[in-house]
Write a protein that holds these residues in place. Structure first.
Motif, short mmCIF file in Angstrom:
data_model
loop_
_atom_site.label_atom_id
_atom_site.label_comp_id
_atom_site.label_asym_id
_atom_site.label_seq_id
_atom_site.Cartn_x
_atom_site.Cartn_y
_atom_site.Cartn_z
N PHE A 1 0.80 -1.21 0.00
CA PHE A 1 0.00 0.00 0.00
C PHE A 1 0.84 1.27 0.00
CE2 PHE A 1 -3.66 -2.43 2.18
CZ PHE A 1 -4.00 -2.98 0.96
N HIS A 2 2.15 1.11 -0.10
CA HIS A 2 3.02 2.29 -0.16
C HIS A 2 3.06 2.81 -1.60
CE1 HIS A 2 6.28 5.02 0.64
NE2 HIS A 2 7.01 4.45 -0.30
N VAL A 3 2.74 4.11 -1.78
CA VAL A 3 2.72 4.69 -3.11
C VAL A 3 4.15 4.97 -3.56
CG1 VAL A 3 1.92 6.63 -4.51
CG2 VAL A 3 0.47 5.71 -2.70
N LYS A 4 4.54 4.35 -4.67
CA LYS A 4 5.89 4.50 -5.20
C LYS A 4 5.89 5.46 -6.39
CE LYS A 4 6.94 -0.27 -3.87
NZ LYS A 4 7.33 -1.61 -4.35
N ASP A 5 7.07 5.98 -6.69
CA ASP A 5 7.20 6.93 -7.79
C ASP A 5 7.11 6.21 -9.14
OD1 ASP A 5 7.69 8.69 -5.76
OD2 ASP A 5 9.86 8.73 -6.05
N SER B 1 -3.53 1.52 -10.49
CA SER B 1 -3.26 2.21 -11.74
C SER B 1 -2.84 3.66 -11.50
CB SER B 1 -4.50 2.18 -12.64
OG SER B 1 -4.85 0.85 -12.96
N PHE B 2 -2.06 4.18 -12.41
CA PHE B 2 -1.63 5.58 -12.39
C PHE B 2 -2.37 6.31 -13.51
CE2 PHE B 2 1.64 8.70 -14.05
CZ PHE B 2 1.31 9.69 -13.15
N VAL C 1 -3.76 6.03 -18.92
CA VAL C 1 -3.66 5.23 -17.70
C VAL C 1 -2.50 4.25 -17.83
CG1 VAL C 1 -4.81 3.56 -16.18
CG2 VAL C 1 -6.14 5.39 -17.27
N ALA C 2 -1.64 4.26 -16.82
CA ALA C 2 -0.58 3.25 -16.72
C ALA C 2 -1.06 2.20 -15.73
CB ALA C 2 0.73 3.88 -16.26
N LYS C 3 -1.34 1.00 -16.22
CA LYS C 3 -1.90 -0.04 -15.37
C LYS C 3 -0.92 -0.49 -14.29
CE LYS C 3 -5.02 -1.85 -18.92
NZ LYS C 3 -5.43 -3.06 -19.67
N SER C 4 -1.49 -1.22 -13.32
CA SER C 4 -0.70 -1.69 -12.18
C SER C 4 0.48 -2.53 -12.64
CB SER C 4 -1.60 -2.50 -11.25
OG SER C 4 -0.84 -3.16 -10.26
N ARG C 5 1.67 -2.10 -12.20
CA ARG C 5 2.92 -2.81 -12.47
C ARG C 5 3.12 -3.08 -13.96
NH1 ARG C 5 2.67 -7.08 -7.33
NH2 ARG C 5 3.01 -5.49 -5.72
N ARG C 6 2.72 -2.11 -14.75
CA ARG C 6 2.89 -2.20 -16.19
C ARG C 6 3.61 -0.94 -16.69
NH1 ARG C 6 -0.80 -5.85 -18.51
NH2 ARG C 6 -0.98 -7.62 -17.07
N THR C 7 4.06 -1.01 -17.94
CA THR C 7 4.73 0.12 -18.57
C THR C 7 3.87 0.62 -19.72
OG1 THR C 7 6.92 -0.70 -17.97
CG2 THR C 7 6.81 0.92 -19.73
N GLY D 1 -0.65 13.18 -12.42
CA GLY D 1 -1.67 12.14 -12.29
C GLY D 1 -1.90 11.77 -10.84
N THR D 2 -2.69 10.72 -10.62
CA THR D 2 -3.02 10.26 -9.28
C THR D 2 -2.87 8.74 -9.20
OG1 THR D 2 -5.38 10.09 -9.87
CG2 THR D 2 -4.63 12.14 -8.84
N VAL D 3 -2.49 8.30 -8.02
CA VAL D 3 -2.42 6.87 -7.70
C VAL D 3 -3.26 6.65 -6.45
CG1 VAL D 3 -0.96 4.92 -7.06
CG2 VAL D 3 -0.13 6.62 -8.69
N LYS D 4 -4.24 5.73 -6.52
CA LYS D 4 -5.10 5.45 -5.38
C LYS D 4 -4.91 4.00 -4.97
CE LYS D 4 -9.86 5.80 -3.69
NZ LYS D 4 -11.26 6.11 -4.03
N VAL D 5 -4.34 3.81 -3.80
CA VAL D 5 -4.12 2.47 -3.25
C VAL D 5 -5.00 2.33 -2.02
CG1 VAL D 5 -2.45 0.84 -2.31
CG2 VAL D 5 -1.75 2.48 -4.07
#
Length: 244
Positions: A89-93, A134-135, A160-166, A205-209
């Motif tokens: 749940f830690h928001v990473k760069d 997602s970002f 949108v950059a999906k979870s753990r994707r490029t 953008g935003t990241v919601k965890v």
């Protein structure tokens, strides 16, 4: 006369004896009605006290066990929340990278830069999202500078950059030749055979965890060198930064 006196004395003695006997008989029933304590009453009372004490101890033991179980559950939940907070749940760069830069229509005529067509800079940019969510980013802005002067600008659509994707995007920047010609020292740099420009890209953008929502700004500064002879980028240095 003596006989009469003796009779009276006997009568008085008999009456006194009868009164004493009646008094004794009247008092004795009260003494007989009074209950006698049983011989084993002390033992019965001790057994009852032991039973009550045993029930109290059992209740205290169950209460302690219940409190211990509840405390252990809360401790497990707290430790799990802390571990998840520092890991999943830690928001990473998000990571932004310039994969390739291409310059088109940078042409000369009669020893000077052509101004009838715009110069096109094509940039292949990728965004890597290391988060479990997602970002989502808005329109990205890319600007091109020559010796500190802005000579071109472009905007790319939201995505949108999906979870753990490029996620990859193609950026097209139109550079006005007249702006480059207006910068002192341009022709002297042409003589060297290289043209150095800088690009700046900003993505918001935003990241919601779970319940945590973070606003993220990703920035990328690149310095590129264009070789007139080969018509390609021969040097590239980029520096990225993210702000949460």
């Amino acid at each position: 006369m003596k006989l009469i006196t003796l009779s009276i004395s006997n009568y008085i003695s008999s009456a006194t004896t009868f009164a004493s006997f009646n008094f004794v008989n009247m008092a004795s029933p009260k003494e007989q009605v009074k209950p006698l304590a049983p011989a084993n009453s002390h033992h019965l009372r001790s057994d009852e006290e032991q039973v009550v004490s045993l029930h109290i101890k059992l209740g205290q033991r169950k209460y302690i066990q219940c409190c211990g179980c509840v405390s252990a559950v809360f401790l497990i939940i707290a430790v799990t929340a802390i571990v998840l907070g520092f890991t999943m749940f830690h928001v990473k760069d998000p990571k932004i990278k310039m994969n390739e830069v291409t310059v088109q229509r940078l042409e000369f005529s009669n020893g000077t830069l052509r101004t009838d067509t715009n110069i096109t800079l094509l940039a292949d940019v990728s965004i890597k999202n290391p988060n479990v969510a997602s970002f989502k980013y808005s329109n990205a802005t890319t600007m091109v500078y020559y010796r500190g002067t802005e000579v071109g600008e472009a905007r790319t659509p939201a995505g949108v950059a999906k979870s753990r994707r490029t996620s990859r995007m193609n950026v097209t920047v139109d550079i006005v030749p007249g702006k480059i010609l207006g910068v002192p020292g341009f022709m002297s740099e042409v003589v060297t055979g290289e043209l150095t420009m800088t690009t700046y890209t900003s993505i918001q953008g935003t990241v919601k965890v779970a319940t945590v929502k973070k606003n993220v700004v990703v920035e990328l500064n690149c310095t590129v060198s264009y070789n007139f002879s080969s018509g390609k980028i021969q040097g590239e240095y980029c520096k990225r930064r993210a702000r949460l």
